[in-house]
Motif scaffolding. Structure first.
Motif, PDB file in Angstrom:
ATOM      1  N   GLY A  84       0.803  -1.219   0.000  1.00  0.00           N
ATOM      2  CA  GLY A  84       0.000   0.000   0.000  1.00  0.00           C
ATOM      3  C   GLY A  84       0.835   1.269   0.000  1.00  0.00           C
ATOM      4  N   ILE A  85       2.023   1.223  -0.600  1.00  0.00           N
ATOM      5  CA  ILE A  85       2.925   2.374  -0.558  1.00  0.00           C
ATOM      6  C   ILE A  85       2.305   3.593  -1.235  1.00  0.00           C
ATOM      7  CG2 ILE A  85       4.118   1.759  -2.704  1.00  0.00           C
ATOM      8  CD1 ILE A  85       5.686   3.236   0.519  1.00  0.00           C
ATOM      9  N   HIS A  86       1.455   3.368  -2.261  1.00  0.00           N
ATOM     10  CA  HIS A  86       0.804   4.501  -2.934  1.00  0.00           C
ATOM     11  C   HIS A  86      -0.127   5.232  -1.977  1.00  0.00           C
ATOM     12  CE1 HIS A  86      -1.655   0.912  -3.441  1.00  0.00           C
ATOM     13  NE2 HIS A  86      -2.719   1.698  -3.511  1.00  0.00           N
ATOM     14  N   GLU A  87      -0.744   4.495  -1.035  1.00  0.00           N
ATOM     15  CA  GLU A  87      -1.609   5.126  -0.047  1.00  0.00           C
ATOM     16  C   GLU A  87      -0.790   5.987   0.918  1.00  0.00           C
ATOM     17  OE1 GLU A  87      -4.795   5.038  -0.069  1.00  0.00           O
ATOM     18  OE2 GLU A  87      -5.167   3.433  -1.529  1.00  0.00           O
ATOM     19  N   VAL A  88       0.399   5.506   1.271  1.00  0.00           N
ATOM     20  CA  VAL A  88       1.279   6.277   2.159  1.00  0.00           C
ATOM     21  C   VAL A  88       1.647   7.603   1.511  1.00  0.00           C
ATOM     22  CG1 VAL A  88       3.518   6.287   3.326  1.00  0.00           C
ATOM     23  CG2 VAL A  88       2.180   4.180   3.228  1.00  0.00           C
ATOM     24  N   HIS A  89       2.004   7.557   0.226  1.00  0.00           N
ATOM     25  CA  HIS A  89       2.382   8.783  -0.474  1.00  0.00           C
ATOM     26  C   HIS A  89       1.166   9.694  -0.672  1.00  0.00           C
ATOM     27  CE1 HIS A  89       6.365   7.375  -0.978  1.00  0.00           C
ATOM     28  NE2 HIS A  89       6.107   6.477  -1.922  1.00  0.00           N
ATOM     29  N   ALA A  90       0.036   9.105  -1.033  1.00  0.00           N
ATOM     30  CA  ALA A  90      -1.142   9.912  -1.350  1.00  0.00           C
ATOM     31  C   ALA A  90      -1.689  10.637  -0.126  1.00  0.00           C
ATOM     32  CB  ALA A  90      -2.234   9.028  -1.962  1.00  0.00           C
ATOM     33  N   HIS A  91      -1.588   9.994   1.061  1.00  0.00           N
ATOM     34  CA  HIS A  91      -2.209  10.558   2.257  1.00  0.00           C
ATOM     35  C   HIS A  91      -1.199  11.093   3.267  1.00  0.00           C
ATOM     36  CE1 HIS A  91      -5.887   8.941   0.656  1.00  0.00           C
ATOM     37  NE2 HIS A  91      -5.429   7.701   0.693  1.00  0.00           N
TER      38      HIS A  91
END
Length: 884
Positions: free
Chosen positions: A215-222
């Motif tokens: 879920g690294i994209h979620e970390v960057h997005a939020h």
């Protein structure tokens, strides 16, 4: 899987452990003799006086007697060493073989896990347990009997020897052992509890890391990186606390052992010295006892370490057993099956009181019961809202999951309890997220056909020996003896007559799944080996000539600049123009040819070196002026600059160091930095005015020298040069057909030229061969190199390839666009004529196109029949249709 590690050892390695025990016991007499002989040498051969002496019928003087005894001692040392060597090697073999068996059993159990169990164990935890946590167990299993027997026997032998020399010294040697025997187990139990706690925390940490990576994209997005770091710090802090407590206890145990080991010599020196002085003990006996005690500490330490290892292994094995023996584990007989022939499924598909509750709801008291009847063959739509149980029913019919109770009967077989040998061959299930394996598209298509080895492969004599040894080792380790090199596909069962026919069938399946155009595009991007595809390569050269004529037509004219060894290509970089081909190894990199001594030599011989330095200086100066005040991470820098944002300060510093004599006076490394920029210039794109007609002519001369070489072929990098009469295996099939570079700045040139390439290829009858080449496309880990819709199409295609009697489609077309969904639906209707197609429809209105509808609600069948009869306002089906 055995519940304890001791039972696992006894069941699977009892014979080997007995063999180790026999070898260990056989070594003890030689060990005792090697301990006793030094006393004889000191007291009799060195300190004795009555010579000559008789030995084995020979009369020996003192020196020969000494030499004979010393030689015997040396022989005993060699014998003891040989015993240790053989025992240690065999222990290693037994340990590794048992470790292999354990890992195989764990992996076999993973294949039998009920699906809900994967919600409790993450992928990271399973990988860590099967690989990392089992590693220490192999060493322990090999030592389980041999080490305590050998070290315990060694300890006992030494103690017997010491008691024989003097009972008081023997008692002194073991006086403090009871203290150790009492304290160490109590401390070890606390250490074991901490180890168990640490293993659980490490597993959870592994799970957390896996979640973060996925879920690294979620970390960057939020912007949750700070929270993630805080959570991670807390978790590793807890592991640190546990390990700290373990270290305190572990090293206290070591301190206790070392202290006792150093106290015992005090008794020997005091008591033994007194006995020698009083004449109650010979000096040689004291020396022998001291030497024996020196050897005594090692086996005692080994036994204490073994006890700690044993407890550690016990804890690890118990944790593995708990994780890999969940309730609901698939019966091994269902996985293996014992059918001599797999029957076809026909007649009536009948569900009798199927309990389709999720596992989490099984004990809730809310019961579900589904019963229905379907005359096969049929096209059946499953309809229902959220919580209706339709998805669970689809997985049960598709043999992915098993019901809690009830039956699913067809052809006299209860599919809910049928072996996978039957369901895997006769039923195909396609879900919304098909899982692909790392490998080629062909590997993933044919994977579903590999149920068991059908035709053994013929090996040459050398390879046959290697394979036989591998299979023998597998048998000894309790592993599968199936040969992965055999042909695992039953061609007749899926309606083809061999490998070539299967390839054609695979292309049909891709067409049915609306994947043929995608595979064709992948095939155009494939790099072909001319030796493996001679016919396709020959036709590709024909397509190249045909395309050249097409590109002369008015609508395509000026879109492609063809490769011509005598003409400078302004849509290629300077490096690409110089090399005029594709490098085949790392000795030459087109992004920085200055790393190649051969390239530098070509520039020197053609007098271009100083010109490249000056061109590089001009480019560097322009880039620094344009982008000096722009943020390094800006898209402008990355898109338009020759120099990355991180390297701009370095080039700015380099420009400031240029002396009055000019850039050519710089040091070698600085000159190469500037030359690298010159190699990146593409005249048609950059329009810097640095590559004029005169420079182009000089670069063409350098190109000729680069290709011709200096008479030293070993020094020239390996390059596949562009040749109008040759196929270049280092570039894609499409690039071989194009044989040129798109002209920069022409609108939609890629789309228009790409369409022309495809038209030419299809016109020459290459489409099927190109799609076949696309089957060799590597899909990446988990199919990551394919789009979600392409992965879904592959899932549908391989289900079709099985020719199943029953095919279950679980909203598998939801990710596809509307046109593709319609084509797949119609194709499957035609393909499954005479067989049963069960479709979990996304929208109830789609069910109108099926022959039969089963409407589900709250785990029960509320309506079933023909869609025309049920499509009324007063029915549940009619209301679901109206809602969409």
């Amino acid at each position: 899987m055995e519940p304890t590690i001791l039972k696992f050892i006894v069941r699977h390695s009892a014979r080997e452990q007995v063999a180790l025990l026999v070898m260990t016991v056989a070594a003890f007499p030689f060990l005792y003799l090697s301990l006793d002989l030094p006393k004889t040498i000191v007291n009799e051969a060195i300190g004795g006086s009555e010579f000559p002496r008789e030995l084995l019928g020979h009369s020996l003087d003192q020196i020969p007697y000494l030499l004979v005894l010393s030689t015997v001692f040396l022989a005993l040392v060699l014998v003891n060493g040989a015993f240790k060597y053989v025992i240690n090697v065999y222990r290693g073999v037994v340990g590794e073989r048992m470790l292999r068996r354990l890992r195989y059993q764990l992996y076999e159990n993973v294949l039998r896990f009920p699906l809900p169990h994967f919600r409790k164990l993450s992928q990271g935890e399973i990988v860590s347990m099967v690989t990392g946590e089992t590693e220490p167990l192999g060493g322990y299993i090999g030592d389980a009997v041999a080490l305590p027997a050998f070290q315990g026997g060694t300890l006992l032998t030494i103690l017997v020897f010491m008691f024989v020399q003097d009972p008081v010294l023997g008692a002194a040697a073991v006086a403090l052992y009871p203290i150790q025997a009492y304290l160490i187990p109590k401390l070890q139990r606390r250490i074991n509890a901490l180890k168990k706690e640490r293993v659980v925390h490490v597993r959870k940490l592994s799970e957390r890391i896996g979640e973060t990576v996925n879920g690294i994209h979620e970390v960057h997005a939020h912007d949750t990186a700070r929270f993630e770091l805080a959570d991670y710090a807390e978790r590793i802090g807890e592991i640190y606390r546990i390990r700290y407590q373990m270290y305190v206890l572990k090293f206290f145990v070591k301190f206790l052992n070392n202290f006792i080991a150093q106290i015992t010599p005090f008794f020997f020196y005091a008591i033994g010295g007194y006995l020698v002085i009083t004449g109650d003990l010979s000096f040689g006996a004291l020396v022998a006892v001291l030497a024996a005690y020196k050897d005594l500490s090692s086996p005692w330490k080994e036994l204490l370490d073994f006890y700690q290892t044993k407890e550690d292994a016990r804890v690890k094995y118990e944790l593995l057993y708990e994780s890999f023996q969940p309730p609901g584990l698939l019966d091994p007989s269902l996985r293996r099956g014992d059918l001599t022939e797999v029957p076809r499924l026909s007649g009536v598909l009948r569900a009798v009181k199927l309990d389709v509750r999720e596992d989490a709801d099984a004990g809730s008291g809310h019961e579900t019961s589904m019963s229905f009847r379907v005359e096969m063959p049929a096209r059946v739509a499953l309809v229902g809202g959220s919580g209706s149980g339709r998805k669970r029913l689809a997985t049960i019919i598709g043999a992915v999951r098993r019901p809690h109770s009830g039956s699913l009967l067809v052809s006299g077989v209860d599919l809910a309890r049928a072996p996978q040998m039957l369901t895997g061959a006769r039923i195909a299930y396609v879900g919304q997220d098909p899982k692909l394996r790392a490998g080629t598209l062909r590997d993933n298509l044919f994977y579903v056909l590999k149920h068991r080895p059908i035709t053994p492969v013929s090996y040459d004599s050398a390879t046959a020996g290697v394979v036989a040894a591998r299979l023998r080792d597998a048998r000894l380790a309790g592993n599968s003896e199936d040969d992965t090199g055999a042909d695992w596909i039953d061609y007749a069962d899926i309606g083809v007559d061999g490998r070539e026919s299967l390839e054609h069938r695979a292309l049909e399946a891709l067409t049915i799944a609306d994947m043929a155009d995608d595979a064709f595009a992948l095939g155009l991007q494939a790099m072909l080996d001319p030796a493996a595809h001679p016919s396709l390569v020959e036709r590709a050269l024909q397509a190249r000539a045909e395309l050249r004529h097409r590109l002369d037509e008015p609508e395509l004219a000026g879109l492609v600049e063809p490769f011509d060894p005598s003409v400078y290509n302004t849509n290629m970089s300077v490096a690409e123009n110089l090399v005029f081909g594709t490098p085949r190894d790392d000795a030459l990199r087109l992004d920085d040819p200055t790393a190649s001594p051969y390239v530098l030599r070509v520039l020197d011989d053609t007098g271009l070196t100083d010109d490249f330095v000056e061109m590089g200086r001009s480019v560097a100066q322009l880039m620094v002026e344009l982008f000096a005040d722009i943020e390094p991470g800006s898209e402008l820098v990355e898109q338009f600059s020759f120099i990355s944002g991180d390297d701009l300060p370095q080039y700015k510093s380099l420009l400031a160091r240029i002396p009055a004599a000019g850039a050519t006076a710089l040091g070698e490394s600085d000159r190469r930095m500037l030359m690298a920029l010159a190699f990146r210039i593409t005249p048609a794109r950059h329009r810097l005015g640095l590559i004029d007609a005169a420079m182009q002519d000089r670069l063409l001369a350098a190109r000729e020298l680069f290709a011709r070489g200096f008479g030293d072929d070993a020094a020239r990098p390996a390059v596949d040069f562009f040749d109008a009469e040759r196929f270049n295996p280092a570039v894609s099939l499409q690039d071989n057909v194009l044989f040129g570079r798109l002209v920069y700045g022409k609108p939609r040139s890629a789309v228009r030229v790409g369409a022309a390439v495809r038209e030419v290829v299809e016109k020459l009858g290459m489409r099927e061969a190109v799609i076949a080449a696309g089957l060799d496309f590597s899909v990446g880990v988990g199919g990551s190199r394919l789009s979600p819709s392409q992965r879904q199409k592959v899932g549908i295609a391989r289900a079709v390839l099985k020719r199943p009697d029953i095919m279950v489609v679980d909203e598998a077309t939801a990710v596809l666009d509307g046109g593709s969904q319609e084509r797949v639906l119609e194709n499957l209707f035609r393909e499954m004529q005479g067989r049963t197609l069960i479709w979990l429809v996304q929208h109830a209105s789609l069910a109108r196109r099926f022959e039969r509808v089963i409407v589900l609600e709250d785990g029960h069948v509320v309506e079933e029949g023909e869609p025309q009869a049920l499509d009324r306002p007063d029915t549940v089906f009619g209301q679901l249709v109206a809602a969409h």
